[in-house]
Motif scaffolding. Sequence first.
Motif, PDB file in Angstrom:
ATOM      1  N   UNK A  25       0.835  -1.207   0.000  1.00 59.20           N
ATOM      2  CA  UNK A  25       0.000   0.000   0.000  1.00 59.20           C
ATOM      3  C   UNK A  25       0.866   1.251   0.000  1.00 59.20           C
ATOM      4  N   UNK A  26       1.877   1.282   0.855  1.00 64.13           N
ATOM      5  CA  UNK A  26       2.660   2.509   1.042  1.00 64.13           C
ATOM      6  C   UNK A  26       3.762   2.684   0.009  1.00 64.13           C
ATOM      7  N   UNK A  81       2.766  -0.469  -4.861  1.00 61.90           N
ATOM      8  CA  UNK A  81       2.908  -1.694  -5.650  1.00 61.90           C
ATOM      9  C   UNK A  81       1.684  -1.905  -6.540  1.00 61.90           C
ATOM     10  N   UNK A  82       1.913  -2.640  -7.621  1.00 58.72           N
ATOM     11  CA  UNK A  82       0.808  -2.959  -8.531  1.00 58.72           C
ATOM     12  C   UNK A  82       0.129  -4.281  -8.162  1.00 58.72           C
ATOM     13  N   UNK A  83       0.862  -5.141  -7.450  1.00 60.48           N
ATOM     14  CA  UNK A  83       0.333  -6.446  -7.069  1.00 60.48           C
ATOM     15  C   UNK A  83       0.744  -6.750  -5.637  1.00 60.48           C
ATOM     16  N   UNK A  84      -0.164  -7.339  -4.873  1.00 60.47           N
ATOM     17  CA  UNK A  84       0.121  -7.754  -3.498  1.00 60.47           C
ATOM     18  C   UNK A  84      -0.435  -9.159  -3.291  1.00 60.47           C
ATOM     19  N   UNK A  85       0.434 -10.091  -2.958  1.00 61.43           N
ATOM     20  CA  UNK A  85       0.005 -11.470  -2.748  1.00 61.43           C
ATOM     21  C   UNK A  85       0.281 -11.854  -1.299  1.00 61.43           C
ATOM     22  N   UNK A  93      -5.445 -11.451  13.357  1.00 69.63           N
ATOM     23  CA  UNK A  93      -5.966 -11.194  12.020  1.00 69.63           C
ATOM     24  C   UNK A  93      -5.720  -9.731  11.652  1.00 69.63           C
ATOM     25  N   UNK A  94      -5.305  -9.503  10.423  1.00 67.90           N
ATOM     26  CA  UNK A  94      -5.088  -8.138   9.943  1.00 67.90           C
ATOM     27  C   UNK A  94      -6.416  -7.395   9.915  1.00 67.90           C
ATOM     28  N   UNK A 127      -8.957  -3.962   3.028  1.00 69.67           N
ATOM     29  CA  UNK A 127      -9.803  -3.293   2.037  1.00 69.67           C
ATOM     30  C   UNK A 127      -8.960  -2.406   1.120  1.00 69.67           C
ATOM     31  N   UNK A 128      -7.934  -1.756   1.702  1.00 74.77           N
ATOM     32  CA  UNK A 128      -7.085  -0.862   0.917  1.00 74.77           C
ATOM     33  C   UNK A 128      -6.295  -1.615  -0.154  1.00 74.77           C
ATOM     34  N   UNK A 129      -6.056  -2.911   0.074  1.00 74.48           N
ATOM     35  CA  UNK A 129      -5.228  -3.673  -0.862  1.00 74.48           C
ATOM     36  C   UNK A 129      -6.023  -4.513  -1.844  1.00 74.48           C
ATOM     37  N   UNK A 130      -7.331  -4.501  -1.736  1.00 71.30           N
ATOM     38  CA  UNK A 130      -8.126  -5.370  -2.605  1.00 71.30           C
ATOM     39  C   UNK A 130      -7.998  -5.015  -4.084  1.00 71.30           C
TER      40      UNK A 130
END
Length: 325
Positions: A182-183, A186-190, A311-312, A318-321
């Motif tokens: 997020x910060x 990035x274009x992709x987060x897995x 749990x996160x 939601x910000x990374x969806x």
Amino acid sequence: MAIAIMTSGGDCAGMNPAIKHFVDYCYTKEVQPYLIYDGLEGLIDGNIKAATYEDVAGIMHEGGTKIRSSRSKRFFEYEYRKQAFENLKKHKIDKILILGGDGSFRALNQFYKDFGVHFVGVPATIDNDIFGTSYCLGVDTALNIIRGATDAVRDTSSSFRRACVIETMGRDCGYLALVSAITCGAEVCIIPELEYDLESIGKRLKEEIKNGRKYVVCIVAEGCNKDKCTSTNQLVQWLENDIKIETRATILGHVQRGGNPTVFDRLMASKFVTYSIDKLLSDQEGGSVIVYNDSKFEFVTIDYVNSQKYEIREDLLELAKRLVN
């Protein structure tokens, strides 16, 4: 009166500022501070020393832990816990401040049940995966190290129109990867906590590249290499074969544990330690953990910390969806 401090399990930046403040604050309260070296193993072996100002001079800016750490299988056995207790008795120590994770807290909780040694646990892990607290000591420094590395890798990726896959630590928790994605833009987060659709991501990336995107940053949590997720190497192959973009992988590894503690981690170390010492001096509760939520500190039981898996927060997920579709 005497209180000892120890670090247990994985090290993190922020432990040394905590150790220094522990010694300084103990002397302010006219309490003799002790240092337990080498974690639980040192406790068993009697590697315990009365602390002086000289022992902690100049360590505020250092990463890791000056008194070192360990993981101990021996501490699971009663005879070794008994040996550790006898070592504390020699120094008339009946209170311990421990910097570590939930496993370390469980070990000292059993120690308290066996011998009545009071303790407070300070959550200290870059994984930030201890239930009951929104912040663990060391996570801010780790995030800043990841940020610096990601920014640097992005520079060279943009120069060659490449994609980069950056793997963060985090054991089974994707917190570091999520916040970094997020910060760092990035274009992709897995991460294990979010479902993702490579086909949908692929379509999006191809369209973005067609419209001028020069590089791609993909951040992946190390837990994905163990869970039923797409691993770092698989992501590299996918980007090269499906997206048709040259790709390099960077596994950050233990560099994330070290480095100069950030201002925030130093400040939080001081607060954690101050409130914990006050707690140990003011009441007779056996064992507790100090936690931080909504800008407030409080003490909770070990049973509470162990009652659920961390749990996160949903708002962070939601910000990374947008990065998983």
